[in-house]
Structure formats: C-alpha cells, structure tokens
Scaffold this motif. Structure first.
Motif, PDB file in Angstrom:
ATOM      1  N   ARG A 311       0.904  -1.227   0.031  1.00 22.73           N
ATOM      2  CA  ARG A 311       0.210   0.114  -0.078  1.00 22.73           C
ATOM      3  C   ARG A 311       1.007   1.076  -0.011  1.00 22.73           C
ATOM      4  NH1 ARG A 311      -4.953   2.057   0.945  1.00 22.73           N
ATOM      5  NH2 ARG A 311      -5.123   3.936   2.154  1.00 22.73           N
ATOM      6  N   LEU A 312       0.496   2.322  -0.626  1.00 23.87           N
ATOM      7  CA  LEU A 312       1.022   3.693  -0.769  1.00 23.87           C
ATOM      8  C   LEU A 312       0.066   4.715  -0.233  1.00 23.87           C
ATOM      9  CD1 LEU A 312       3.172   5.637  -1.657  1.00 23.87           C
ATOM     10  CD2 LEU A 312       2.370   5.555  -3.736  1.00 23.87           C
ATOM     11  N   SER A 313       0.575   5.365   0.708  1.00 29.68           N
ATOM     12  CA  SER A 313      -0.141   6.534   1.184  1.00 29.68           C
ATOM     13  C   SER A 313       0.473   7.856   1.121  1.00 29.68           C
ATOM     14  CB  SER A 313      -0.364   6.401   2.576  1.00 29.68           C
ATOM     15  OG  SER A 313      -1.188   7.511   3.165  1.00 29.68           O
ATOM     16  N   ILE A 314      -0.138   8.854   0.505  1.00 28.05           N
ATOM     17  CA  ILE A 314       0.655  10.042   0.301  1.00 28.05           C
ATOM     18  C   ILE A 314      -0.360  11.161   0.828  1.00 28.05           C
ATOM     19  CG2 ILE A 314       1.471  11.598  -1.688  1.00 28.05           C
ATOM     20  CD1 ILE A 314       1.328   9.241  -3.441  1.00 28.05           C
ATOM     21  N   SER A 315       0.122  12.014   1.631  1.00 26.89           N
ATOM     22  CA  SER A 315      -0.661  13.179   2.068  1.00 26.89           C
ATOM     23  C   SER A 315       0.184  14.378   2.033  1.00 26.89           C
ATOM     24  CB  SER A 315      -0.974  12.747   3.383  1.00 26.89           C
ATOM     25  OG  SER A 315      -0.201  12.287   4.381  1.00 26.89           O
ATOM     26  N   TRP A 316      -0.418  15.566   2.370  1.00 21.65           N
ATOM     27  CA  TRP A 316       0.615  16.728   2.565  1.00 21.65           C
ATOM     28  C   TRP A 316      -0.179  17.770   3.358  1.00 21.65           C
ATOM     29  CZ3 TRP A 316      -1.467  15.000  -2.246  1.00 21.65           C
ATOM     30  CH2 TRP A 316      -2.501  15.491  -2.765  1.00 21.65           C
ATOM     31  N   LEU A 317       0.474  18.700   3.753  1.00 21.55           N
ATOM     32  CA  LEU A 317      -0.384  19.888   4.492  1.00 21.55           C
ATOM     33  C   LEU A 317       0.699  21.024   4.486  1.00 21.55           C
ATOM     34  CD1 LEU A 317       1.576  20.032   7.530  1.00 21.55           C
ATOM     35  CD2 LEU A 317       0.229  18.117   7.927  1.00 21.55           C
ATOM     36  N   ARG A 318       0.016  22.309   4.791  1.00 19.23           N
ATOM     37  CA  ARG A 318       1.114  23.375   4.692  1.00 19.23           C
ATOM     38  C   ARG A 318       1.118  23.768   6.201  1.00 19.23           C
ATOM     39  NH1 ARG A 318      -1.291  28.759   1.849  1.00 19.23           N
ATOM     40  NH2 ARG A 318       0.214  30.407   2.646  1.00 19.23           N
ATOM     41  N   THR A 319       2.413  24.004   6.515  1.00 18.02           N
ATOM     42  CA  THR A 319       2.882  24.175   7.757  1.00 18.02           C
ATOM     43  C   THR A 319       2.722  25.748   8.239  1.00 18.02           C
ATOM     44  OG1 THR A 319       5.315  24.543   7.281  1.00 18.02           O
ATOM     45  CG2 THR A 319       4.467  22.122   8.007  1.00 18.02           C
ATOM     46  N   LYS A 320       2.919  26.283   9.311  1.00 17.44           N
ATOM     47  CA  LYS A 320       3.048  27.557   9.799  1.00 17.44           C
ATOM     48  C   LYS A 320       3.881  28.478   9.014  1.00 17.44           C
ATOM     49  CE  LYS A 320       0.966  26.752  14.339  1.00 17.44           C
ATOM     50  NZ  LYS A 320       1.029  26.882  15.629  1.00 17.44           N
ATOM     51  N   ASP A 321       5.072  28.088   8.629  1.00 19.60           N
ATOM     52  CA  ASP A 321       6.073  28.708   7.936  1.00 19.60           C
ATOM     53  C   ASP A 321       6.137  28.558   6.358  1.00 19.60           C
ATOM     54  OD1 ASP A 321       6.841  26.105   7.705  1.00 19.60           O
ATOM     55  OD2 ASP A 321       8.939  26.325   8.151  1.00 19.60           O
ATOM     56  N   ASP A 322       4.800  28.422   5.988  1.00 18.91           N
ATOM     57  CA  ASP A 322       4.558  28.263   4.747  1.00 18.91           C
ATOM     58  C   ASP A 322       5.301  27.269   4.104  1.00 18.91           C
ATOM     59  OD1 ASP A 322       2.515  30.031   4.397  1.00 18.91           O
ATOM     60  OD2 ASP A 322       3.495  31.663   4.134  1.00 18.91           O
ATOM     61  N   THR A 323       5.606  26.123   4.403  1.00 23.32           N
ATOM     62  CA  THR A 323       6.244  25.003   3.824  1.00 23.32           C
ATOM     63  C   THR A 323       5.196  24.060   3.560  1.00 23.32           C
ATOM     64  OG1 THR A 323       8.378  25.498   4.875  1.00 23.32           O
ATOM     65  CG2 THR A 323       7.982  23.342   4.200  1.00 23.32           C
ATOM     66  N   ILE A 324       5.208  23.140   2.402  1.00 19.31           N
ATOM     67  CA  ILE A 324       4.482  22.187   2.168  1.00 19.31           C
ATOM     68  C   ILE A 324       4.916  20.997   2.595  1.00 19.31           C
ATOM     69  CG2 ILE A 324       3.045  20.809   0.450  1.00 19.31           C
ATOM     70  CD1 ILE A 324       2.055  23.600   1.170  1.00 19.31           C
ATOM     71  N   GLU A 325       4.472  20.073   3.385  1.00 23.15           N
ATOM     72  CA  GLU A 325       5.082  18.876   4.020  1.00 23.15           C
ATOM     73  C   GLU A 325       4.468  17.710   3.241  1.00 23.15           C
ATOM     74  OE1 GLU A 325       6.314  18.000   8.162  1.00 23.15           O
ATOM     75  OE2 GLU A 325       4.710  16.444   7.702  1.00 23.15           O
ATOM     76  N   VAL A 326       5.244  16.988   2.383  1.00 18.83           N
ATOM     77  CA  VAL A 326       4.676  15.745   1.612  1.00 18.83           C
ATOM     78  C   VAL A 326       5.093  14.611   2.547  1.00 18.83           C
ATOM     79  CG1 VAL A 326       4.441  14.477  -0.514  1.00 18.83           C
ATOM     80  CG2 VAL A 326       4.530  17.392  -0.410  1.00 18.83           C
ATOM     81  N   SER A 327       4.110  13.790   2.614  1.00 23.02           N
ATOM     82  CA  SER A 327       4.582  12.466   3.498  1.00 23.02           C
ATOM     83  C   SER A 327       4.229  11.348   2.213  1.00 23.02           C
ATOM     84  CB  SER A 327       3.655  12.151   4.597  1.00 23.02           C
ATOM     85  OG  SER A 327       3.773  11.055   5.249  1.00 23.02           O
ATOM     86  N   TRP A 328       5.238  10.637   2.101  1.00 29.75           N
ATOM     87  CA  TRP A 328       5.128   9.403   1.267  1.00 29.75           C
ATOM     88  C   TRP A 328       5.521   8.189   1.782  1.00 29.75           C
ATOM     89  CZ3 TRP A 328       4.685   9.328  -4.441  1.00 29.75           C
ATOM     90  CH2 TRP A 328       4.977   8.103  -5.010  1.00 29.75           C
ATOM     91  N   GLU A 329       4.621   7.176   2.187  1.00 30.34           N
ATOM     92  CA  GLU A 329       4.345   6.288   3.099  1.00 30.34           C
ATOM     93  C   GLU A 329       4.263   4.953   2.364  1.00 30.34           C
ATOM     94  OE1 GLU A 329       2.433   5.054   6.993  1.00 30.34           O
ATOM     95  OE2 GLU A 329       3.379   6.689   7.169  1.00 30.34           O
ATOM     96  N   GLU A 330       5.124   4.043   2.442  1.00 35.59           N
ATOM     97  CA  GLU A 330       4.691   2.611   1.635  1.00 35.59           C
ATOM     98  C   GLU A 330       4.996   1.538   2.717  1.00 35.59           C
ATOM     99  OE1 GLU A 330       7.757   1.882  -1.675  1.00 35.59           O
ATOM    100  OE2 GLU A 330       7.976   4.006  -1.950  1.00 35.59           O
ATOM    101  N   THR A 331       3.858   0.885   2.700  1.00 38.72           N
ATOM    102  CA  THR A 331       3.851  -0.422   3.780  1.00 38.72           C
ATOM    103  C   THR A 331       3.495  -1.801   2.920  1.00 38.72           C
ATOM    104  OG1 THR A 331       1.384   0.072   4.164  1.00 38.72           O
ATOM    105  CG2 THR A 331       2.908   1.035   5.600  1.00 38.72           C
ATOM    106  N   GLY A 332       3.546  -3.077   3.798  1.00 40.28           N
ATOM    107  CA  GLY A 332       3.226  -4.258   3.049  1.00 40.28           C
ATOM    108  C   GLY A 332       4.339  -4.888   2.580  1.00 40.28           C
ATOM    109  N   VAL A 333       5.585  -4.503   2.967  1.00 43.58           N
ATOM    110  CA  VAL A 333       7.030  -4.987   2.374  1.00 43.58           C
ATOM    111  C   VAL A 333       7.910  -5.016   3.477  1.00 43.58           C
ATOM    112  CG1 VAL A 333       8.961  -4.895   0.830  1.00 43.58           C
ATOM    113  CG2 VAL A 333       6.687  -4.242  -0.059  1.00 43.58           C
ATOM    114  N   ASP A 334       8.730  -6.179   3.747  1.00 38.02           N
ATOM    115  CA  ASP A 334       9.463  -6.070   4.958  1.00 38.02           C
ATOM    116  C   ASP A 334      10.799  -5.456   4.512  1.00 38.02           C
ATOM    117  OD1 ASP A 334       7.560  -7.505   6.593  1.00 38.02           O
ATOM    118  OD2 ASP A 334       8.311  -9.518   5.939  1.00 38.02           O
ATOM    119  N   TRP A 335      11.007  -4.249   5.116  1.00 37.21           N
ATOM    120  CA  TRP A 335      12.068  -3.622   4.725  1.00 37.21           C
ATOM    121  C   TRP A 335      13.201  -3.890   6.189  1.00 37.21           C
ATOM    122  CZ3 TRP A 335       7.951  -1.033   3.255  1.00 37.21           C
ATOM    123  CH2 TRP A 335       7.631  -0.768   1.995  1.00 37.21           C
ATOM    124  N   ASP A 336      14.427  -3.831   5.975  1.00 37.96           N
ATOM    125  CA  ASP A 336      15.526  -3.917   6.968  1.00 37.96           C
ATOM    126  C   ASP A 336      15.603  -2.462   7.450  1.00 37.96           C
ATOM    127  OD1 ASP A 336      17.721  -4.157   8.629  1.00 37.96           O
ATOM    128  OD2 ASP A 336      18.827  -4.925   6.988  1.00 37.96           O
TER     129      ASP A 336
END
Length: 384
Positions: A311-336
């Motif tokens: 699964r892939l989950s992508i979300s973003w938000l605008r912070t107080k200092d006018d920066t866009i924070e993009v979160s790119w999160e992948e799950t379902g695979v066993d990473w080291d």
C-alpha cells in the motif's frame, strides 16, 4: 584608527551575516560547482579585461560561502593566496558585497571604518577596492566581481558601470552552465526512464491480469494506463520552456493523481492521496514530476506497489512557515530497518530536484514494515 574600525562594526557591511548563511543562497552557490576548481574561460577573460580597463594590479571573480571566498579567476595575486585561489572570510572584502547586495566602493581601506580591520588590508596590501554583486539565475548574490588598487583611489561612476557590465557577462555564463546541467539531467532521466519502462509495464500487467476476464478488457485497461504514463512523462520534457513560463499550471493533487494513475491511483484500497489544494507553477511542476515519478517507480520496483498486499499513502499539509510537507509512506513490504536509503542516480535526481531546484529537504525513515520519505518544500518555490 582601531577605534574607527570598532565603530565601523555598526555599519551595514557587518549586519548581513544571515545572508552569508542563507540556505537557499548556499544551495545556489553549490549548484555552480565553482568553489573548488578553476573557473571557466569567461571568468578569466573578465578578470583580465577589468585589470586592463581600470588600470589596476588585482582583479578577482570571487564566490563566497559561509566560511571562505574562492576565486574562480584572478589577476595579480601572488604567494599562497594565488596558489589556493582563495582566503578565509577574515581576509575577504567581497563578503560585504554579499551581505549588503550592493556595490562596495572603498577609496582607502586603511581609513575606512567599514573594512579597515579586515585581514586583507593588513596582510594583502588592499588599499582601494571596488566590488559589484554576482547573482545566480534566481537572484541570490553569490559573490563579487572586484578590482583592487595598492594605493588610494577615487572610483568614478564609469568604473562602477564597467564592473556592473562585466559582472552581467559572468552571470550570463552562470545561466548557461545551469541550463546545460539541467539539460544533462533531463537526458539522463529520459535514459533512466527507458530502462525502467519494461519494469513498469510488467508491474501494471501483474496488477491488471487478475482483474479482467478477457484479453480485450485487459488491453483496454492497459492502454489507458499507458496513456496516463505518457501524459506524466510529457510534463518533464519542456525544461527550457518551463524556465520561461510563469503562473500556476496545475495543483499538487492533480499532479499526484496523474503520476500515480499508471500504478492504480483510482484504487483507494491500494493508493490513498489526500491534501489541501496547493497550486503548482510551471517550473516547479517539472522538477516535482521528476521527484515523484522516481518515488513511484521505486515503489513499483521495490516497495509498496511491488506486491499485491502493499500500500502507498500520500498526504500533504501546509505548515505555519508556509512550507508544504509531503508524506510518502509505503507499507506491506518487509524492509530492513538498518538498510541504507535507496541510492544511486535516483537518489541524486531526488536531491537535485527537491533540494537543489525547489530549495526543499528530504527525510527518510525505514522501519521493519514501513518506508517513508518526507519532502519539505517552500510554498513560494512550488508556485514559481
């Protein structure tokens, strides 16, 4: 004399240390590659012409970071300074041009409270100084184009005008170097994409074949996905044109969905995309496309989109200092959890696109069942 120097510390040339350390300026300087090697011929010619035209013993093309100055070209220097092509900031008058964003005109440095205690005056024989800003293509002052005399001198308006004109020639060289580097990056990326094409198609086929009962249905669905992939690829082609474009061209949500469409973005159980409306400008869209496509390709090859249960989950938000924070999160695979983040050309491309061109930051976190990247990008750069 010393008292005058102490008083001079209240002047403007001492009040701009934050400009020396500005992250965006330092990133723009690093992209030039001019702090650690001989400069191009255009810089050497400019230094020689300035020395002859203004009849001075020393002429410098100086780039200044937060710790030192480096001469991409110089005329008239001797000894260690000439061999090293630079000095510490303790011996730099060019830093004051960076701090003020204005020409620095000094008739007699020994009597000038702004600079009289600078090491260049004491140890290098600098008496008269005239320096004008050298700006990057995006407007950051990277250093100074300057001339130096060993005796007092009243600089004239024509002297300043000559130096400004020659500095503009150096800036044209910087723009050309950046354009050529961007073109090389795009050529490498297009080659990289061709190599990845079969992997992407194979991934799409694997996803599609279990969802359709007939070859016709499979072909129609695959055709639609390939068209979406082609549309996304077209967004990175006009790099030169994009640099001349202005205004908002798309949104972050639309860009995400177009880039993820070949991987099944409409399947919300597999890919989720959410965030507030964020306008994206033409130039930013090019570099953001490069970065996001690289992330998506890696997810399809190694990560959350490479297995049926991923699964892939992508979300973003605008912070107080006018920066866009993009979160790119992948799950379902066993990473080291101790694994090194994905590297090679793709990592370099991400760094160039996000950190270099968009003045952003990339953070990576790897857990046993999760791979996450967070992109922090100034909103102003996304709208450029």
């Amino acid at each position: 004399m010393k008292d005058a120097c102490v008083i001079g510390r209240e002047g403007d040339v001492y009040m701009g240390d934050s400009r020396l350390k500005d992250i965006e300026r330092l990133q723009a300087l690093a992209r030039t590659g001019l702090m650690d090697g001989p400069g191009p011929g255009a810089h050497q010619r400019a230094a020689r012409i300035a020395a002859r035209l203004l009849d001075v013993p020393v002429s410098l093309v100086s780039f200044v970071d937060d710790a030192r100055q480096y001469f991409s070209a110089h005329v008239g220097l001797e000894g260690d300074v000439a061999r090293e092509s630079g000095t510490a900031l303790s011996h730099s008058l060019c830093q004051y041009v960076v701090k003020t964003h204005e020409p620095l005109i000094v008739t007699d440095a020994r009597q000038d409270p702004r600079v009289c205690d600078n090491g260049a005056v004491r140890d290098m024989g600098v008496v008269a100084y005239l320096g004008v800003p050298i700006r990057s293509p995006d407007g950051h002052v990277l250093g100074s184009f300057c001339v130096i005399d060993r005796k007092p001198r009243d600089w004239h308006e024509d002297d300043v005008a000559h130096m400004v004109d020659m500095a503009a020639m150096i800036e044209s060289d910087l723009r050309l170097r950046e354009t050529l580097e961007e073109r090389d990056i795009i050529l490498q990326e297009m080659s990289h994409r061709v190599k990845n094409l079969f992997t992407i198609i194979n991934s799409m086929l694997r996803m599609e074949r279990s969802a359709h009962d007939t070859a016709t249905a499979l072909a129609e669905s695959m055709g639609a996905r390939l068209k979406a992939l082609s549309d996304a690829h077209e967004m990175i082609v006009p790099v030169v044109n994009a640099s001349r474009s202005t205004g908002v061209t798309t949104t972050l949500d639309a860009l995400m969905r177009k880039l993820l469409a070949p991987h099944g973005a409409e399947n919300e159980t597999r890919i989720s995309i959410s965030g507030e409306p964020v306008p994206i400008g033409a130039k930013a869209a090019v570099y953001l496309t490069l970065a996001l496509h690289e992330l998506a390709t890696n997810a399809a090859k190694y990560g959350g989109l490479s297995t049926d249960g991923g699964r892939l989950s992508i979300s973003w938000l605008r912070t107080k200092d006018d920066t866009i924070e993009v979160s790119w999160e992948e799950t379902g695979v066993d990473w080291d959890a101790d694994a090194t983040p994905r590297s090679g050309f793709g990592a370099r491309l991400l760094s160039i696109a996000v950190e270099g061109q968009l003045a952003g930051e990339i953070k990576t976190q790897i857990d046993a069942g999760r791979f996450q990247r967070k992109l922090h990008i100034p909103l102003q750069r996304l709208q450029s």
